[in-house]
Design an enzyme around this catalytic site. Structure first.
Site, PDB file in Angstrom:
ATOM      1  N   GLY A   1       2.878   2.487  10.872  1.00  0.00           N
ATOM      2  CA  GLY A   1       3.912   3.517  10.752  1.00  0.00           C
ATOM      3  C   GLY A   1       4.624   3.852  12.049  1.00  0.00           C
ATOM      4  O   GLY A   1       5.375   4.827  12.111  1.00  0.00           O
TER       5      GLY A   1
ATOM      6  N   HIS B   1      -9.447   1.372   5.243  1.00  0.00           N
ATOM      7  CA  HIS B   1      -8.150   1.604   5.895  1.00  0.00           C
ATOM      8  C   HIS B   1      -8.334   2.611   7.039  1.00  0.00           C
ATOM      9  O   HIS B   1      -9.132   3.554   6.928  1.00  0.00           O
ATOM     10  CB  HIS B   1      -7.140   2.142   4.874  1.00  0.00           C
ATOM     11  CG  HIS B   1      -5.745   2.085   5.393  1.00  0.00           C
ATOM     12  ND1 HIS B   1      -5.263   2.995   6.302  1.00  0.00           N
ATOM     13  CD2 HIS B   1      -4.736   1.201   5.173  1.00  0.00           C
ATOM     14  CE1 HIS B   1      -4.010   2.676   6.613  1.00  0.00           C
ATOM     15  NE2 HIS B   1      -3.670   1.590   5.940  1.00  0.00           N
TER      16      HIS B   1
ATOM     17  N   GLU C   1      -5.032  -4.600  10.772  1.00  0.00           N
ATOM     18  CA  GLU C   1      -4.051  -3.528  10.917  1.00  0.00           C
ATOM     19  C   GLU C   1      -4.342  -2.749  12.201  1.00  0.00           C
ATOM     20  O   GLU C   1      -5.161  -1.802  12.180  1.00  0.00           O
ATOM     21  CB  GLU C   1      -4.132  -2.566   9.726  1.00  0.00           C
ATOM     22  CG  GLU C   1      -3.811  -3.225   8.401  1.00  0.00           C
ATOM     23  CD  GLU C   1      -3.265  -2.232   7.383  1.00  0.00           C
ATOM     24  OE1 GLU C   1      -2.281  -2.573   6.731  1.00  0.00           O
ATOM     25  OE2 GLU C   1      -3.808  -1.120   7.258  1.00  0.00           O
TER      26      GLU C   1
ATOM     27  N   ASN D   1       0.874  -1.175   0.000  1.00  0.00           N
ATOM     28  CA  ASN D   1       0.000   0.000   0.000  1.00  0.00           C
ATOM     29  C   ASN D   1       0.910   1.223   0.000  1.00  0.00           C
ATOM     30  O   ASN D   1       1.523   1.540   1.015  1.00  0.00           O
ATOM     31  CB  ASN D   1      -0.895  -0.030   1.252  1.00  0.00           C
ATOM     32  CG  ASN D   1      -1.765   1.208   1.360  1.00  0.00           C
ATOM     33  OD1 ASN D   1      -1.795   2.034   0.443  1.00  0.00           O
ATOM     34  ND2 ASN D   1      -2.462   1.346   2.479  1.00  0.00           N
ATOM     35  N   TRP D   2       0.971   1.859  -1.165  1.00  0.00           N
ATOM     36  CA  TRP D   2       1.889   3.004  -1.282  1.00  0.00           C
ATOM     37  C   TRP D   2       1.307   4.280  -0.686  1.00  0.00           C
ATOM     38  O   TRP D   2       1.991   5.304  -0.629  1.00  0.00           O
ATOM     39  CB  TRP D   2       2.267   3.220  -2.760  1.00  0.00           C
ATOM     40  CG  TRP D   2       3.297   2.247  -3.262  1.00  0.00           C
ATOM     41  CD1 TRP D   2       3.891   1.237  -2.550  1.00  0.00           C
ATOM     42  CD2 TRP D   2       3.873   2.202  -4.575  1.00  0.00           C
ATOM     43  NE1 TRP D   2       4.789   0.568  -3.341  1.00  0.00           N
ATOM     44  CE2 TRP D   2       4.797   1.134  -4.595  1.00  0.00           C
ATOM     45  CE3 TRP D   2       3.685   2.943  -5.746  1.00  0.00           C
ATOM     46  CZ2 TRP D   2       5.545   0.799  -5.730  1.00  0.00           C
ATOM     47  CZ3 TRP D   2       4.426   2.608  -6.883  1.00  0.00           C
ATOM     48  CH2 TRP D   2       5.341   1.556  -6.863  1.00  0.00           C
ATOM     49  N   LYS D   3       0.052   4.242  -0.298  1.00  0.00           N
ATOM     50  CA  LYS D   3      -0.604   5.429   0.276  1.00  0.00           C
ATOM     51  C   LYS D   3      -0.381   6.633  -0.657  1.00  0.00           C
ATOM     52  O   LYS D   3      -0.358   6.452  -1.879  1.00  0.00           O
ATOM     53  CB  LYS D   3      -0.103   5.661   1.698  1.00  0.00           C
ATOM     54  CG  LYS D   3      -0.250   4.399   2.552  1.00  0.00           C
ATOM     55  CD  LYS D   3       0.014   4.588   4.010  1.00  0.00           C
ATOM     56  CE  LYS D   3      -0.203   3.275   4.736  1.00  0.00           C
ATOM     57  NZ  LYS D   3      -0.005   3.377   6.184  1.00  0.00           N
TER      58      LYS D   3
HETATM   59  P1  13P Z   1       3.170   0.590   7.659  1.00  0.00           P
HETATM   60  O1  13P Z   1       3.697  -0.707   7.080  1.00  0.00           O
HETATM   61  O2  13P Z   1       3.890   1.799   7.183  1.00  0.00           O
HETATM   62  O3  13P Z   1       3.048   0.503   9.147  1.00  0.00           O
HETATM   63  O4  13P Z   1       1.680   0.760   7.092  1.00  0.00           O
HETATM   64  C1  13P Z   1       0.813  -0.312   7.193  1.00  0.00           C
HETATM   65  C2  13P Z   1      -0.411   0.012   6.447  1.00  0.00           C
HETATM   66  O5  13P Z   1      -1.137   0.928   6.798  1.00  0.00           O
HETATM   67  C3  13P Z   1      -0.693  -0.772   5.232  1.00  0.00           C
HETATM   68  O6  13P Z   1      -1.977  -0.531   4.760  1.00  0.00           O
END
Ligand code: 13P
Length: 243
Positions: free
Chosen positions: A163, A89, A157, A5-7
């Site tokens: 993060g 999400h 999650e 997930n590159w956000k």
């Molecule tokens: P991180 O791997 O940066 O903690 O993010 C996880 C996430 O939100 C994946 O959708």
């Protein structure tokens, strides 16, 4: 199954470097479900450019088309040959005020058309209060009575792990994943047992500890997926351990 997930990260330059680094680092070529959800504006370019990644999806979708400025509809995903959509999400829930009712509409409109990855997770306060399972059950309540497509997947999650560099203990993740599978099986009309991905500070250092666990079917990776080499390392670890 491993999904990146590159956000809201990336650029044309970034994904070109990413592709070289990923391909240089990737060891085994297995038919693991391997996907990337880039920012939607790059979707078409990445689908044709990143041929090393078999599945390209989106990070979110809207449940209708028409006068909904800024939205992308399920019909558009089908038109673009999109492979999956993440929904629910925690960043969508927290930053864009998405609630379970809205996420339910998205799942209903995606179901049997585009593979759905539903994200659920508790906050740190909820975790400390010992109410994780209640929160997850409430978030999963939206699939009650639905005939779920066999590709319907859940990503666990924990909000506090995203993060932050913090993660739950692998044994706790395993127990929660089993719980999620049981709840989805009992709530869905067709007793669907979903694949459950773990997401939240997954790296090439800790991935093995999660993949060792029976009910961890893969990972949804944020930060560590932004570098092609570290994402490939996570994929290598998965390929070396799971079918
Ligand atoms: P991180 O791997 O940066 O903690 O993010 C996880 C996430 O939100 C994946 O959708």
């Amino acid at each position: 199954m491993i999904i990146a997930n590159w956000k809201c990260n990336g650029s044309t330059e970034m994904y070109k470097t990413w592709s070289v680094d990923f391909s240089n680092e990737l060891l085994h070529k297995k038919d693991t479900y391997l996907g990337i959800a880039p920012p939607s504006i790059y979707f078409g370019d990445i689908k044709s450019y990143l041929t090393c990644i078999p599945f390209i999806g989106v990070q979110d979708v809207d449940y209708l088309d028409g006068p909904r400025t800024g939205a992308i509809s399920v019909d558009m995903l089908i038109d673009m040959d999109c492979n999956f959509s993440i929904v629910g999400h925690s960043e969508r829930r927290q930053l864009f005020n998405e609630d379970n009712e809205l996420i339910k509409k998205k799942i209903e409109s995606l179901n049997n058309k585009i593979m759905t990855v539903l994200c659920i997770g508790e906050t740190m306060v909820e975790s400390q209060k010992g109410s994780t399972k209640n929160i997850l059950e409430e978030q999963l309540g939206i699939i009650k009575g639905l005939e779920l497509n066999e590709s319907f997947t859940v990503a666990y999650e924990p909000v506090w792990a995203i993060g932050s560099g913090l993660t739950p203990e692998p044994n706790d993740i395993n127990e929660i994943h089993k719980y999620i599978k049981d709840v989805v099986q009992s709530y869905s009309a067709n007793n669907h047992i979903p694949g459950v991905l773990y997401g939240g500070s997954v790296t090439d250092i800790n991935a093995e500890s999660f993949f060792k666990k029976q009910y961890v079917d893969g990972a949804l990776v944020g930060g560590a997926s932004l570098k092609g080499a570290s994402f490939a390392k996570i994929v290598n670890i998965f390929n070396g351990m799971k079918q």
